[in-house]
Design an enzyme around this catalytic site. Structure first.
Site, mmCIF file in Angstrom:
data_model
loop_
_atom_site.group_PDB
_atom_site.id
_atom_site.type_symbol
_atom_site.label_atom_id
_atom_site.label_comp_id
_atom_site.label_asym_id
_atom_site.label_seq_id
_atom_site.Cartn_x
_atom_site.Cartn_y
_atom_site.Cartn_z
ATOM 1 N N ARG A 94 1.723 -14.790 0.046
ATOM 2 C CA ARG A 94 0.889 -13.735 -0.528
ATOM 3 C C ARG A 94 1.660 -12.834 -1.475
ATOM 4 O O ARG A 94 1.084 -12.249 -2.396
ATOM 5 C CB ARG A 94 0.320 -12.871 0.592
ATOM 6 C CG ARG A 94 -0.547 -13.609 1.575
ATOM 7 C CD ARG A 94 -0.956 -12.646 2.664
ATOM 8 N NE ARG A 94 -1.291 -11.374 2.062
ATOM 9 C CZ ARG A 94 -2.471 -11.065 1.577
ATOM 10 N NH1 ARG A 94 -3.460 -11.903 1.688
ATOM 11 N NH2 ARG A 94 -2.686 -9.900 1.007
ATOM 12 N N CYS A 118 -5.179 -14.153 5.895
ATOM 13 C CA CYS A 118 -3.793 -14.300 6.311
ATOM 14 C C CYS A 118 -3.765 -14.083 7.806
ATOM 15 O O CYS A 118 -4.574 -13.326 8.344
ATOM 16 C CB CYS A 118 -2.971 -13.264 5.566
ATOM 17 S SG CYS A 118 -1.534 -12.640 6.389
ATOM 18 N N ARG A 123 -5.430 -8.071 4.571
ATOM 19 C CA ARG A 123 -4.433 -7.751 3.552
ATOM 20 C C ARG A 123 -4.996 -7.757 2.120
ATOM 21 O O ARG A 123 -4.618 -8.582 1.291
ATOM 22 C CB ARG A 123 -3.228 -8.688 3.668
ATOM 23 C CG ARG A 123 -2.582 -8.591 5.025
ATOM 24 C CD ARG A 123 -1.349 -9.405 5.162
ATOM 25 N NE ARG A 123 -0.171 -8.778 4.581
ATOM 26 C CZ ARG A 123 1.060 -9.228 4.771
ATOM 27 N NH1 ARG A 123 1.271 -10.293 5.495
ATOM 28 N NH2 ARG A 123 2.077 -8.609 4.234
ATOM 29 N N SER A 165 1.450 1.708 0.411
ATOM 30 C CA SER A 165 1.574 0.248 0.470
ATOM 31 C C SER A 165 2.867 -0.198 -0.221
ATOM 32 O O SER A 165 3.143 0.223 -1.350
ATOM 33 C CB SER A 165 0.357 -0.374 -0.228
ATOM 34 O OG SER A 165 0.680 -1.636 -0.774
ATOM 35 N N VAL A 166 3.606 -1.053 0.450
ATOM 36 C CA VAL A 166 4.874 -1.551 -0.094
ATOM 37 C C VAL A 166 4.601 -2.364 -1.362
ATOM 38 O O VAL A 166 5.171 -2.118 -2.422
ATOM 39 C CB VAL A 166 5.610 -2.403 0.973
ATOM 40 C CG1 VAL A 166 6.837 -3.078 0.380
ATOM 41 C CG2 VAL A 166 5.997 -1.538 2.167
ATOM 42 N N ASP A 307 7.174 -4.967 11.092
ATOM 43 C CA ASP A 307 7.863 -6.262 11.107
ATOM 44 C C ASP A 307 8.846 -6.412 12.269
ATOM 45 O O ASP A 307 9.423 -7.485 12.450
ATOM 46 C CB ASP A 307 8.623 -6.479 9.781
ATOM 47 C CG ASP A 307 7.679 -6.821 8.643
ATOM 48 O OD1 ASP A 307 6.479 -7.003 8.886
ATOM 49 O OD2 ASP A 307 8.162 -6.910 7.491
ATOM 50 N N ILE A 329 -0.392 -0.607 11.262
ATOM 51 C CA ILE A 329 -0.326 -1.095 9.873
ATOM 52 C C ILE A 329 -1.262 -2.285 9.650
ATOM 53 O O ILE A 329 -2.024 -2.318 8.693
ATOM 54 C CB ILE A 329 1.116 -1.496 9.482
ATOM 55 C CG1 ILE A 329 2.088 -0.352 9.763
ATOM 56 C CG2 ILE A 329 1.188 -1.928 8.013
ATOM 57 C CD1 ILE A 329 1.942 0.854 8.870
HETATM 58 C C1 UD1 Z 1 5.087 -5.690 2.996
HETATM 59 C C2 UD1 Z 1 6.041 -6.677 3.619
HETATM 60 C C3 UD1 Z 1 5.607 -7.019 5.043
HETATM 61 C C4 UD1 Z 1 5.469 -5.736 5.845
HETATM 62 C C5 UD1 Z 1 4.550 -4.736 5.126
HETATM 63 C C6 UD1 Z 1 4.483 -3.390 5.829
HETATM 64 C C7 UD1 Z 1 6.862 -7.939 1.742
HETATM 65 C C8 UD1 Z 1 6.892 -9.233 1.001
HETATM 66 N N1 UD1 Z 1 6.072 -7.878 2.806
HETATM 67 O O1 UD1 Z 1 3.801 -6.330 2.951
HETATM 68 O O2 UD1 Z 1 6.601 -7.865 5.624
HETATM 69 O O3 UD1 Z 1 4.914 -6.050 7.108
HETATM 70 O O4 UD1 Z 1 5.026 -4.506 3.798
HETATM 71 O O5 UD1 Z 1 5.738 -2.819 5.951
HETATM 72 O O6 UD1 Z 1 7.550 -7.003 1.394
HETATM 73 N N2 UD1 Z 1 -3.401 -2.454 2.004
HETATM 74 C C9 UD1 Z 1 -4.676 -2.298 1.476
HETATM 75 N N3 UD1 Z 1 -4.855 -2.515 0.134
HETATM 76 C C10 UD1 Z 1 -3.816 -2.867 -0.694
HETATM 77 C C11 UD1 Z 1 -2.524 -3.014 -0.140
HETATM 78 C C12 UD1 Z 1 -2.343 -2.796 1.218
HETATM 79 O O7 UD1 Z 1 -5.635 -1.976 2.182
HETATM 80 O O8 UD1 Z 1 -4.035 -3.037 -1.884
HETATM 81 C C13 UD1 Z 1 -3.184 -2.239 3.458
HETATM 82 C C14 UD1 Z 1 -2.793 -3.536 4.165
HETATM 83 O O9 UD1 Z 1 -3.932 -4.293 4.520
HETATM 84 C C15 UD1 Z 1 -2.043 -3.009 5.355
HETATM 85 C C16 UD1 Z 1 -1.327 -1.775 4.808
HETATM 86 O O10 UD1 Z 1 -2.052 -1.401 3.634
HETATM 87 O O11 UD1 Z 1 -2.922 -2.632 6.367
HETATM 88 C C17 UD1 Z 1 0.126 -1.963 4.474
HETATM 89 O O12 UD1 Z 1 0.285 -3.040 3.617
HETATM 90 P P1 UD1 Z 1 1.480 -3.141 2.566
HETATM 91 O O13 UD1 Z 1 2.452 -2.039 2.778
HETATM 92 O O14 UD1 Z 1 0.879 -3.306 1.220
HETATM 93 O O15 UD1 Z 1 2.161 -4.513 2.995
HETATM 94 P P2 UD1 Z 1 2.645 -5.688 2.068
HETATM 95 O O16 UD1 Z 1 3.229 -5.152 0.808
HETATM 96 O O17 UD1 Z 1 1.575 -6.730 1.982
#
Ligand code: UD1
Length: 421
Positions: A94, A118, A123, A165-166, A307, A329
């Site tokens: 992803r 996923c 996500r 969001s990361v 994680d 999360i």
């Molecule tokens: C990254 C990490 C993952 C880690 C996560 C949280 C990488 C490649 N992956 O994933 O291992 O578990 O950070 O520390 O670095 N969300 C939304 N809309 C968005 C984006 C996120 O609703 O556009 C929500 C997600 O569904 C989730 C939360 O925000 O509930 C956190 O997600 P995010 O921090 O974006 O995680 P990733 O970047 O996908």
């Protein structure tokens, strides 16, 4: 298919070298799209997700050379032949959505397959898109693909994120470095992997400040040079080995990482009774007394990382009393629970909370890995279980841990990788 066989009961002792962080290496590799000049990135972990990332870059027309023995990758970004990250690759990883920011910044257009469902939850990528829209990109969903166009190029903007969001922070940051004018990412993620990405971008000539805090400021530049960067250590891998050492009542030192990367995890290990000591470049966890129960709640950095939740749950099965984990999360991130129960753990789930009763003796069984970190929790539990544990579907593990069985063997574990008969 390959399986891992573990005979539990051996105390782990010794030192283990920590690889570069997967979650830092992936965005950093995608950031190489931003320059036409060659980039050299070091301390790359040897992982399935890295291979997938290189395939995505190859599909875009970049030329990548992986020097396996040196853990280094050279990227020739002079030709960008395509703007599309295909479904077959995005489906398996992803994080491929991280091509959006760099492609829009360099080429004004990007196409990424929608990632789809996923194992650990829905996500969505709405925060990524709304941040990029603030900079002038327009998106359409076409035939399962997100198609983004920035007709007049990207313009610096204020981008408030609804949640830190990361991935959205990384996409916004990579887009803003080449956008015209000043940008501000508000409510940005503060994870060490964001800081590492900012450092990598700075080596290309990007003008960034405030990374590691909730407000990141970026002044766009016209052109970026090639990247020279060495990826920061993997805090999740390090925490996994520290948990493995403690569950076997042993003493494990993780080399190549500073305790600042692990602060919330170390606080929990100390509360559980582990003796933690550290140097500038290593952290040791030693088992001294029976472990205490503990409560944790996952949250964005500097909180307890989602994680590491599964690995700590395995450790809690051997702690005295009732421990609690609240996962805030991701939904559906307790898939390791039924498998841990197969090994003898007593765990109850209520919504996003899990109660773990300990200590219960674990006994080896056949279990199935369901996602990356869940696989690690099964290894940790297997190391403490009596008899033989067989872990199936370990391709999940190979996405994020470099040669985990070899590293564990080095600490004395009885673990082997075999072909399933
Ligand atoms: C990254 C990490 C993952 C880690 C996560 C949280 C990488 C490649 N992956 O994933 O291992 O578990 O950070 O520390 O670095 N969300 C939304 N809309 C968005 C984006 C996120 O609703 O556009 C929500 C997600 O569904 C989730 C939360 O925000 O509930 C956190 O997600 P995010 O921090 O974006 O995680 P990733 O970047 O996908």
């Amino acid at each position: 298919m390959e399986i891992l066989k573990i005979v539990g009961g051996t105390k782990l002792k010794g030192e283990v070298s920590i690889s570069g962080a997967k979650n830092a290496a992936l965005p950093i590799l995608f950031a190489s799209i931003l320059s036409e000049e060659p980039s050299i990135i070091k301390n790359i972990p040897l992982l399935a997700d890295i291979n997938t990332t290189l395939k995505v870059l190859d599909a875009l027309g970049l030329k990548t050379f992986f020097k396996l023995e040196d853990h280094a990758i050279e990227i020739d970004g002079s030709e960008l032949a395509s703007i599309e990250a295909p479904y077959e690759l995005v489906r398996t990883m992803r994080a491929s959505v991280l091509v959006l920011g760099p492609l829009l910044a360099r080429q004004g257009e990007a196409k990424v397959s929608l990632p789809g469902g996923c194992a650990i939850g829905a996500r969505p990528v709405d925060f990524h898109l709304s941040a990029l829209e603030k900079m002038g990109a327009e998106f359409k969903i076409e035939s399962g693909y997100i198609h983004g166009v920035a007709k007049n190029g990207l313009k610096g903007a204020v981008m408030p994120l609804p949640f830190p969001s990361v991935g959205a922070t990384e996409n916004a940051l990579m887009a803003a470095v080449l956008a015209e004018g000043v940008s501000e990412i508000q409510n940005a993620a503060c994870e060490p992997e964001i800081v590492d990405l900012a450092n990598a971008l700075r080596s290309m000539g990007a003008d960034i400040s405030g990374e590691g805090s909730p407000t990141i400021r970026i002044t766009g530049v016209k052109k970026l040079k090639g990247m020279r960067h060495s990826v920061a250590p993997d805090r999740v891998e390090a925490a996994t080995f520290l948990c493995a050492g403690l569950i076997t009542q042993g003493c494990v030192t993780v080399q190549g990482i500073n305790e600042s990367y692990l602060s919330s995890a170390l606080d929990v290990l100390k509360e559980m009774g582990g003796k933690i000591s550290s140097t500038e470049n290593s952290v040791t966890a030693e088992y001294l007394t029976p472990l205490h129960s503990v409560n944790i709640e996952t949250s964005p950095f500097p909180g307890f990382p989602t994680d590491m939740q599964a690995q700590f749950m395995a450790l809690m099965t051997q702690a005295n009393g009732s421990s609690q984990i609240k996962e805030t999360i991701f939904e559906n991130r307790f898939m390791h629970v039924p498998e841990l129960i197969r090994l003898g753990a007593r765990i109850k789930i209520h919504g996003n909370e899990a109660m773990v009763e300990g200590p219960l003796p674990l006994s080896g069984a056949i279990v199935m890995a369901t996602d990356l970190r869940a696989s690690a929790s099964l290894i940790i539990a297997g190391l403490a279980a009596k008899g033989e544990t067989v872990i199936r579907r370990i391709y999940h593990l190979d996405r994020g841990y470099e040669q985990i069985e070899k590293k564990l063997q080095g600490l004395g574990a009885q673990i082997s990788r075999e072909l399933e008969k």
